[in-house]
Design a protein around this motif. Structure first.
Motif, PDB file in Angstrom:
ATOM      1  N   ILE A 126       0.833  -1.202   0.000  1.00  0.00           N
ATOM      2  CA  ILE A 126       0.000   0.000   0.000  1.00  0.00           C
ATOM      3  C   ILE A 126       0.864   1.247   0.000  1.00  0.00           C
ATOM      4  CG2 ILE A 126      -1.819   1.250   1.245  1.00  0.00           C
ATOM      5  CD1 ILE A 126      -2.715  -1.433   2.396  1.00  0.00           C
ATOM      6  N   ILE A 127       2.025   1.197   0.671  1.00  0.00           N
ATOM      7  CA  ILE A 127       2.948   2.328   0.718  1.00  0.00           C
ATOM      8  C   ILE A 127       4.336   1.863   0.277  1.00  0.00           C
ATOM      9  CG2 ILE A 127       1.722   3.613   2.510  1.00  0.00           C
ATOM     10  CD1 ILE A 127       3.706   2.450   4.556  1.00  0.00           C
ATOM     11  N   ASN A 128       5.172   2.840  -0.105  1.00  0.00           N
ATOM     12  CA  ASN A 128       6.548   2.513  -0.479  1.00  0.00           C
ATOM     13  C   ASN A 128       7.479   2.744   0.712  1.00  0.00           C
ATOM     14  OD1 ASN A 128       6.997   5.310  -0.292  1.00  0.00           O
ATOM     15  ND2 ASN A 128       6.685   5.624  -2.489  1.00  0.00           N
ATOM     16  N   GLN A 129       8.766   2.476   0.518  1.00  0.00           N
ATOM     17  CA  GLN A 129       9.709   2.564   1.630  1.00  0.00           C
ATOM     18  C   GLN A 129       9.934   4.002   2.082  1.00  0.00           C
ATOM     19  OE1 GLN A 129      13.317   0.352   1.317  1.00  0.00           O
ATOM     20  NE2 GLN A 129      12.260  -1.610   1.443  1.00  0.00           N
ATOM     21  N   GLU A 130       9.789   4.965   1.201  1.00  0.00           N
ATOM     22  CA  GLU A 130       9.950   6.359   1.611  1.00  0.00           C
ATOM     23  C   GLU A 130       8.852   6.764   2.593  1.00  0.00           C
ATOM     24  OE1 GLU A 130       9.899   8.243  -2.185  1.00  0.00           O
ATOM     25  OE2 GLU A 130      12.086   8.332  -2.341  1.00  0.00           O
ATOM     26  N   VAL A 131       7.607   6.447   2.271  1.00  0.00           N
ATOM     27  CA  VAL A 131       6.493   6.762   3.172  1.00  0.00           C
ATOM     28  C   VAL A 131       6.634   5.970   4.463  1.00  0.00           C
ATOM     29  CG1 VAL A 131       3.986   6.685   3.461  1.00  0.00           C
ATOM     30  CG2 VAL A 131       4.969   7.339   1.257  1.00  0.00           C
ATOM     31  N   PHE A 132       7.052   4.716   4.344  1.00  0.00           N
ATOM     32  CA  PHE A 132       7.275   3.884   5.522  1.00  0.00           C
ATOM     33  C   PHE A 132       8.293   4.531   6.452  1.00  0.00           C
ATOM     34  CE2 PHE A 132       9.822   0.633   7.644  1.00  0.00           C
ATOM     35  CZ  PHE A 132       8.846  -0.121   8.287  1.00  0.00           C
ATOM     36  N   SER A 133       9.414   4.994   5.907  1.00  0.00           N
ATOM     37  CA  SER A 133      10.458   5.620   6.721  1.00  0.00           C
ATOM     38  C   SER A 133       9.942   6.877   7.401  1.00  0.00           C
ATOM     39  CB  SER A 133      11.670   5.952   5.849  1.00  0.00           C
ATOM     40  OG  SER A 133      12.237   4.781   5.278  1.00  0.00           O
ATOM     41  N   MET A 134       9.165   7.679   6.680  1.00  0.00           N
ATOM     42  CA  MET A 134       8.606   8.889   7.273  1.00  0.00           C
ATOM     43  C   MET A 134       7.705   8.556   8.455  1.00  0.00           C
ATOM     44  SD  MET A 134       7.551  11.093   3.896  1.00  0.00           S
ATOM     45  CE  MET A 134       8.718  11.364   2.556  1.00  0.00           C
ATOM     46  N   LEU A 135       6.849   7.553   8.294  1.00  0.00           N
ATOM     47  CA  LEU A 135       5.912   7.213   9.360  1.00  0.00           C
ATOM     48  C   LEU A 135       6.617   6.570  10.553  1.00  0.00           C
ATOM     49  CD1 LEU A 135       2.911   5.975   7.181  1.00  0.00           C
ATOM     50  CD2 LEU A 135       3.027   8.060   8.556  1.00  0.00           C
ATOM     51  N   VAL A 136       7.701   5.840  10.307  1.00  0.00           N
ATOM     52  CA  VAL A 136       8.495   5.317  11.423  1.00  0.00           C
ATOM     53  C   VAL A 136       9.081   6.469  12.232  1.00  0.00           C
ATOM     54  CG1 VAL A 136      10.610   4.071  12.033  1.00  0.00           C
ATOM     55  CG2 VAL A 136       9.046   3.095  10.356  1.00  0.00           C
ATOM     56  N   LEU A 137       9.606   7.473  11.552  1.00  0.00           N
ATOM     57  CA  LEU A 137      10.172   8.624  12.252  1.00  0.00           C
ATOM     58  C   LEU A 137       9.077   9.397  12.998  1.00  0.00           C
ATOM     59  CD1 LEU A 137      12.821  10.000  12.796  1.00  0.00           C
ATOM     60  CD2 LEU A 137      12.503  11.389  10.737  1.00  0.00           C
ATOM     61  N   VAL A 138       7.896   9.509  12.416  1.00  0.00           N
ATOM     62  CA  VAL A 138       6.760  10.127  13.113  1.00  0.00           C
ATOM     63  C   VAL A 138       6.457   9.358  14.395  1.00  0.00           C
ATOM     64  CG1 VAL A 138       4.270  10.540  12.996  1.00  0.00           C
ATOM     65  CG2 VAL A 138       5.729  11.200  11.085  1.00  0.00           C
ATOM     66  N   ALA A 139       6.492   8.027  14.307  1.00  0.00           N
ATOM     67  CA  ALA A 139       6.227   7.196  15.489  1.00  0.00           C
ATOM     68  C   ALA A 139       7.227   7.488  16.599  1.00  0.00           C
ATOM     69  CB  ALA A 139       6.279   5.717  15.109  1.00  0.00           C
ATOM     70  N   VAL A 140       8.505   7.564  16.252  1.00  0.00           N
ATOM     71  CA  VAL A 140       9.543   7.801  17.262  1.00  0.00           C
ATOM     72  C   VAL A 140       9.384   9.189  17.881  1.00  0.00           C
ATOM     73  CG1 VAL A 140      12.024   8.057  17.620  1.00  0.00           C
ATOM     74  CG2 VAL A 140      11.160   6.190  16.196  1.00  0.00           C
ATOM     75  N   ILE A 141       9.175  10.211  17.056  1.00  0.00           N
ATOM     76  CA  ILE A 141       9.118  11.588  17.557  1.00  0.00           C
ATOM     77  C   ILE A 141       7.884  11.801  18.430  1.00  0.00           C
ATOM     78  CG2 ILE A 141       8.832  14.006  16.881  1.00  0.00           C
ATOM     79  CD1 ILE A 141      10.574  13.382  14.433  1.00  0.00           C
ATOM     80  N   THR A 142       6.713  11.390  17.962  1.00  0.00           N
ATOM     81  CA  THR A 142       5.492  11.622  18.746  1.00  0.00           C
ATOM     82  C   THR A 142       5.500  10.816  20.044  1.00  0.00           C
ATOM     83  OG1 THR A 142       4.314   9.914  17.461  1.00  0.00           O
ATOM     84  CG2 THR A 142       4.094  12.200  16.738  1.00  0.00           C
ATOM     85  N   THR A 143       6.075   9.627  20.010  1.00  0.00           N
ATOM     86  CA  THR A 143       6.172   8.828  21.233  1.00  0.00           C
ATOM     87  C   THR A 143       7.126   9.481  22.231  1.00  0.00           C
ATOM     88  OG1 THR A 143       5.728   6.809  19.990  1.00  0.00           O
ATOM     89  CG2 THR A 143       6.712   6.552  22.165  1.00  0.00           C
ATOM     90  N   ALA A 144       8.244  10.001  21.732  1.00  0.00           N
ATOM     91  CA  ALA A 144       9.205  10.665  22.615  1.00  0.00           C
ATOM     92  C   ALA A 144       8.633  11.933  23.231  1.00  0.00           C
ATOM     93  CB  ALA A 144      10.486  10.986  21.843  1.00  0.00           C
ATOM     94  N   LEU A 145       7.711  12.589  22.548  1.00  0.00           N
ATOM     95  CA  LEU A 145       7.136  13.837  23.049  1.00  0.00           C
ATOM     96  C   LEU A 145       6.026  13.616  24.082  1.00  0.00           C
ATOM     97  CD1 LEU A 145       6.850  15.989  19.783  1.00  0.00           C
ATOM     98  CD2 LEU A 145       8.389  16.385  21.713  1.00  0.00           C
ATOM     99  N   ALA A 146       5.467  12.415  24.146  1.00  0.00           N
ATOM    100  CA  ALA A 146       4.269  12.191  24.958  1.00  0.00           C
ATOM    101  C   ALA A 146       4.486  12.524  26.434  1.00  0.00           C
ATOM    102  CB  ALA A 146       3.790  10.749  24.798  1.00  0.00           C
TER     103      ALA A 146
END
Length: 454
Positions: free
Chosen positions: A392-412
């Motif tokens: 459904i997504i390519n590796q570029e979108v996958f990498s972006m969403l992984v980084l979103v996961a790390v950043i938003t989790t770290a900010l919680a």
């Protein structure tokens, strides 16, 4: 006869060679996860955040960039399929345990609290879906894979950003003894609604993608609904005597474990077969399990440590091997990444915060809950890995969403502490008569789940 023996010996040598390649990879994965997990705890972050980071660092972003030959030696191409299988088993079992821990009986006091939890769930999902979908629509021509429709791509980005990491949220609340406050109960219930909706949403997207729309997609969606109905309306009553027996005798032996794991594997196989991924089957199997406190505690204690220490770190690393953050350094990718990050952050943080402020909570309470709901943790990684595996997504979108996961989790946690400093948190506990002890045995099972995840 000698020819058969030679073939058998060759197969044995090949299998042994593969084992000798897989085991060093697993040792390195566990070592990196342990070190990064301890470092995360030292800076007052959940252990799972360190494990997520460890997976990214073992990929091409750091290990592959600094020592490409070393990474190629530890993670050769023939090892990656083994890691994929182990990570899929780990995810299926983990989501099963999340489903087992899904129990909110007695968690709300009064209609007002329940209504606020429902509002929290909607305010956490709808703005994120809309903003994420809008960003997905803007970026569709630049980032979508060939053959993926606009609707699928838009819904996937919105769905990924609408997730809240329920187990990590529970861990944070239990650490601070907030699980039985009105704030804690409302947040846990709202987050559980968000996650349950997100998995159903993903099942629909997967069905649409697997069958390219039309009648075939409706068949897959229909089979998914029938599966959920069977598990909750037929399998759950059939399993209830098992929970009653464990509650009565206090024994959970190998016979019970065979039965439980058999149900999980069968559920995962069926959902994989119909095209909506085994993780969804594991989650629904967990929902169908008995909710007796003794049964839940036994299952979680017997399974969670192996899943967390061995299988989930493999999943994080497999995700990291597919994550190329170095490729996000140019403006061509940094712009879309920032759009996705901002959409996800605003949708959750301000969506939840403003909605709760509108129904009478203080600004501090509203923004504290908004910060917690913005943690996506492991849940979004599961979501995006399914999207990558299904094309459904390519590796570029996958990498972006992984980084979103790390950043938003770290900010919680920092966002929560900023809105609700320790002095105000203690006042809230005193006002609600909290003594520092869990109130029920049922809470103990959920506490074990949350603590293991964090």
């Amino acid at each position: 006869m000698s020819s058969s023996l030679q073939i058998a010996a060759a197969v044995t040598d090949k299998n042994l060679e593969l084992v000798l390649k897989v085991l060093p990879a697993m040792i390195l994965i566990m070592a990196a996860s342990w070190v990064c997990g301890r470092l995360a705890l030292m800076v007052k972050q959940p252990r799972v955040l360190g494990e997520m980071v460890a997976g990214v660092l073992l990929g091409p972003t750091l290990f592959g960039a600094v020592w490409p030959d070393g990474q190629a030696f530890v993670f050769p191409p023939e090892v990656k399929p083994i890691l994929y299988v182990l990570s899929t088993i780990g995810l299926t079992l983990f989501m099963f345990l999340v489903g087992v821990g899904f129990d909110h009986s007695g968690s709300t006091n009064g209609k007002q609290e329940a209504k606020r939890a429902g509002l929290l769930a909607l305010s956490g999902m709808i703005p994120s879906l809309l903003l994420g979908g809008a960003v997905g629509w803007l970026l569709y021509d630049h980032l979508s894979r060939p053959g993926v429709g606009t609707v699928e791509f838009v819904l996937f980005i919105g769905g990924a950003l609408s997730i809240t990491a329920f187990p990590m949220l529970a861990r944070i609340l239990y650490e601070r003894n907030l699980q039985n406050t009105s704030l804690g109960r409302m947040t846990l219930l709202g987050a559980s609604f968000d996650d349950a909706a997100a998995w159903c949403f993903l099942a629909v997207i997967s069905a649409m993608h697997a069958n390219a729309g039309g009648a075939a997609a409706l068949v897959t969606i229909g089979l998914s609904v029938a599966f959920v109905a069977f598990m909750l309306l037929v399998a759950r009553p059939l399993l209830k005597p098992l929970g009653d027996r464990v509650e009565r005798t206090g024994k959970f032996g190998l016979d019970e474990m065979y039965l439980v794991l058999g149900v999980v594997v069968a559920a995962g196989y069926f959902t994989d077969y119909i095209g909506i991924y085994s993780v969804f089957g594991g989650f629904v199997a967990g929902l169908a399990m008995p909710k007796n406190p003794a049964f839940r505690e036994a299952v979680i204690q017997r399974m969670m440590e192996v899943v967390n220490v061995l299988l989930l770190p493999i999943f994080f690393t497999f995700s990291g091997l597919n994550t190329q953050l170095n490729g996000l350094g140019g403006w061509a990718m940094i712009g879309p990444f920032l759009l996705i990050l901002v959409a996800g952050f605003i949708g959750k943080y301000f969506g939840c915060g403003l909605a709760l402020r509108g129904v009478g909570l203080s600004w501090r309470e509203s923004l504290a809950i908004g910060g917690l709901m913005n943690a996506r943790g492991l849940m979004i990684l599961i979501f995006v890995n399914i999207g990558l595996a299904q094309g459904i997504i390519n590796q570029e979108v996958f990498s972006m969403l992984v980084l979103v996961a790390v950043i938003t989790t770290a900010l919680a946690v920092p966002l929560y502490r900023w809105a609700m400093p320790e002095r105000l948190e203690k006042e809230m506990l005193v006002n609600e008569g909290m003594t520092g002890d869990l109130d029920t045995e049922a809470d103990e099972g959920r506490r074990e789940l949350a603590a293991s995840v964090g």
